[in-house]
Design a protein around this motif. Structure first.
Motif, mmCIF file in Angstrom:
data_model
loop_
_atom_site.group_PDB
_atom_site.id
_atom_site.type_symbol
_atom_site.label_atom_id
_atom_site.label_comp_id
_atom_site.label_asym_id
_atom_site.label_seq_id
_atom_site.Cartn_x
_atom_site.Cartn_y
_atom_site.Cartn_z
ATOM 1 N N ASP A 108 0.802 -1.216 0.000
ATOM 2 C CA ASP A 108 0.000 0.000 0.000
ATOM 3 C C ASP A 108 0.844 1.278 0.000
ATOM 4 O O ASP A 108 0.319 2.353 -0.257
ATOM 5 C CB ASP A 108 -1.015 0.004 1.154
ATOM 6 C CG ASP A 108 -0.380 0.153 2.516
ATOM 7 O OD1 ASP A 108 0.844 -0.051 2.643
ATOM 8 O OD2 ASP A 108 -1.112 0.477 3.468
ATOM 9 N N ARG A 109 2.149 1.182 0.256
ATOM 10 C CA ARG A 109 3.041 2.341 0.214
ATOM 11 C C ARG A 109 4.422 1.895 -0.213
ATOM 12 O O ARG A 109 4.768 0.735 -0.115
ATOM 13 C CB ARG A 109 3.134 2.985 1.601
ATOM 14 C CG ARG A 109 1.817 3.578 2.061
ATOM 15 C CD ARG A 109 1.915 4.075 3.461
ATOM 16 N NE ARG A 109 2.612 5.361 3.469
ATOM 17 C CZ ARG A 109 2.858 6.049 4.566
ATOM 18 N NH1 ARG A 109 2.493 5.590 5.731
ATOM 19 N NH2 ARG A 109 3.475 7.192 4.507
ATOM 20 N N GLY A 110 5.235 2.836 -0.672
ATOM 21 C CA GLY A 110 6.609 2.530 -1.052
ATOM 22 C C GLY A 110 6.701 1.909 -2.437
ATOM 23 O O GLY A 110 5.745 1.929 -3.207
ATOM 24 N N PRO A 168 2.155 0.751 -5.509
ATOM 25 C CA PRO A 168 1.093 0.510 -4.535
ATOM 26 C C PRO A 168 -0.244 0.264 -5.237
ATOM 27 O O PRO A 168 -0.564 0.900 -6.246
ATOM 28 C CB PRO A 168 1.056 1.802 -3.713
ATOM 29 C CG PRO A 168 2.455 2.334 -3.828
ATOM 30 C CD PRO A 168 2.881 1.995 -5.239
ATOM 31 N N GLY A 169 -1.001 -0.718 -4.719
ATOM 32 C CA GLY A 169 -2.313 -1.034 -5.275
ATOM 33 C C GLY A 169 -2.309 -2.098 -6.350
ATOM 34 O O GLY A 169 -3.351 -2.651 -6.669
ATOM 35 N N ALA A 216 11.315 -3.262 7.286
ATOM 36 C CA ALA A 216 10.065 -2.505 7.281
ATOM 37 C C ALA A 216 10.139 -1.164 6.564
ATOM 38 O O ALA A 216 9.146 -0.680 6.047
ATOM 39 C CB ALA A 216 9.600 -2.286 8.716
ATOM 40 N N ASN A 217 11.297 -0.509 6.500
ATOM 41 C CA ASN A 217 11.360 0.833 5.927
ATOM 42 C C ASN A 217 11.962 0.882 4.533
ATOM 43 O O ASN A 217 12.233 1.949 4.009
ATOM 44 C CB ASN A 217 12.157 1.765 6.856
ATOM 45 C CG ASN A 217 11.381 2.068 8.119
ATOM 46 O OD1 ASN A 217 10.167 2.130 8.098
ATOM 47 N ND2 ASN A 217 12.093 2.240 9.204
ATOM 48 N N LEU A 244 10.720 3.468 1.757
ATOM 49 C CA LEU A 244 9.744 4.360 2.378
ATOM 50 C C LEU A 244 10.458 5.465 3.138
ATOM 51 O O LEU A 244 11.579 5.284 3.598
ATOM 52 C CB LEU A 244 8.860 3.596 3.372
ATOM 53 C CG LEU A 244 7.958 2.526 2.802
ATOM 54 C CD1 LEU A 244 7.317 1.744 3.941
ATOM 55 C CD2 LEU A 244 6.881 3.144 1.949
ATOM 56 N N PRO A 245 9.794 6.601 3.324
ATOM 57 C CA PRO A 245 10.385 7.626 4.192
ATOM 58 C C PRO A 245 10.535 7.085 5.613
ATOM 59 O O PRO A 245 9.770 6.210 6.028
ATOM 60 C CB PRO A 245 9.356 8.763 4.159
ATOM 61 C CG PRO A 245 8.463 8.462 3.006
ATOM 62 C CD PRO A 245 8.532 6.986 2.752
ATOM 63 N N ALA A 246 11.507 7.569 6.350
ATOM 64 C CA ALA A 246 11.733 7.109 7.725
ATOM 65 C C ALA A 246 10.447 7.223 8.533
ATOM 66 O O ALA A 246 9.774 8.242 8.512
ATOM 67 C CB ALA A 246 12.846 7.917 8.375
ATOM 68 N N GLY A 247 10.113 6.158 9.214
ATOM 69 C CA GLY A 247 8.936 6.155 10.070
ATOM 70 C C GLY A 247 7.651 5.757 9.377
ATOM 71 O O GLY A 247 6.645 5.546 10.029
ATOM 72 N N ALA A 248 7.643 5.657 8.030
ATOM 73 C CA ALA A 248 6.422 5.283 7.308
ATOM 74 C C ALA A 248 6.210 3.770 7.404
ATOM 75 O O ALA A 248 7.158 3.010 7.445
ATOM 76 C CB ALA A 248 6.527 5.698 5.847
ATOM 77 N N ILE A 249 4.974 3.364 7.466
ATOM 78 C CA ILE A 249 4.629 1.944 7.548
ATOM 79 C C ILE A 249 3.851 1.555 6.302
ATOM 80 O O ILE A 249 2.978 2.281 5.850
ATOM 81 C CB ILE A 249 3.782 1.670 8.808
ATOM 82 C CG1 ILE A 249 4.618 1.925 10.059
ATOM 83 C CG2 ILE A 249 3.266 0.240 8.813
ATOM 84 C CD1 ILE A 249 3.834 1.801 11.342
ATOM 85 N N SER A 250 4.197 0.409 5.734
ATOM 86 C CA SER A 250 3.475 -0.127 4.592
ATOM 87 C C SER A 250 2.882 -1.473 4.982
ATOM 88 O O SER A 250 3.471 -2.211 5.760
ATOM 89 C CB SER A 250 4.409 -0.312 3.401
ATOM 90 O OG SER A 250 3.714 -0.877 2.312
#
Length: 162
Positions: free
Chosen positions: A8-10, A65-66, A98-99, A102-108
């Motif tokens: 969903d992200r990244g 994503p998607g 996990a990262n 993705l930007p630091a701290g973002a969760i996918s």
């Protein structure tokens, strides 16, 4: 293993398979693992066969994503294991990095799909007439195969905040 994966992200995902034997007494015996970066999903069809998927590592194809992607992967090296009566196999699919992308701290959230359209599956060769000629090993006695008592499963691998 054939997984149908969506994020969903990244733009990438790392996947880790862990195959374990769960005994009726709650002991969990690690059997084997496998790793794959989703962007390196191109497979060398000539080198691959039914029980080993060989990636080419020639090109990186980022994920969107998607969208849903077919990811083929195998455990690292062949294994032979007797699944005794009362035992079961457990396959855990994890995301160890996990990262990544993705930007630091973002969760996918990585989603594995299983349906008629997206038939995720694992192939385990079986010798139907094989019989164990010895009792199951005691927990912690096999070199390179850690064993522990079962702990409760935490969906998504996330622990609730205290």
């Amino acid at each position: 293993m054939r997984l149908y994966l969506g994020i969903d992200r990244g733009d990438d995902a790392d996947l880790a398979l862990t195959l374990k034997d769960i005994g009726p007494d709650g002991n969990v015996l690690f059997l084997q693992s496998g790793l794959r970066r989703a962007s390196f999903r191109e497979i060398d069809e000539v080198q691959s066969h039914a029980d080993e998927v060989v990636p080419t590592f020639r090109k990186s194809e980022k994920l969107e994503p998607g969208k849903i992607y077919e990811i083929r992967m195998s455990l690292i090296g062949p294994i032979a294991h007797v699944v005794r009566s009362g035992h079961s196999l457990e396959l855990t699919i994890g995301a160890p990095s996990a990262n990544r992308g993705l930007p630091a701290g973002a969760i996918s959230i990585n989603r594995v799909y299983h349906s008629e359209k997206y038939p995720s599956k694992i192939l385990l060769p079986i010798l139907p007439n094989a019989v164990a000629k010895a009792p199951a090993p005691e927990c912690g006695m096999l070199r390179g195969q850690p064993c522990r008592k079962e702990t409760s499963f935490c969906p998504g691998g996330l622990l609730p905040l205290q």
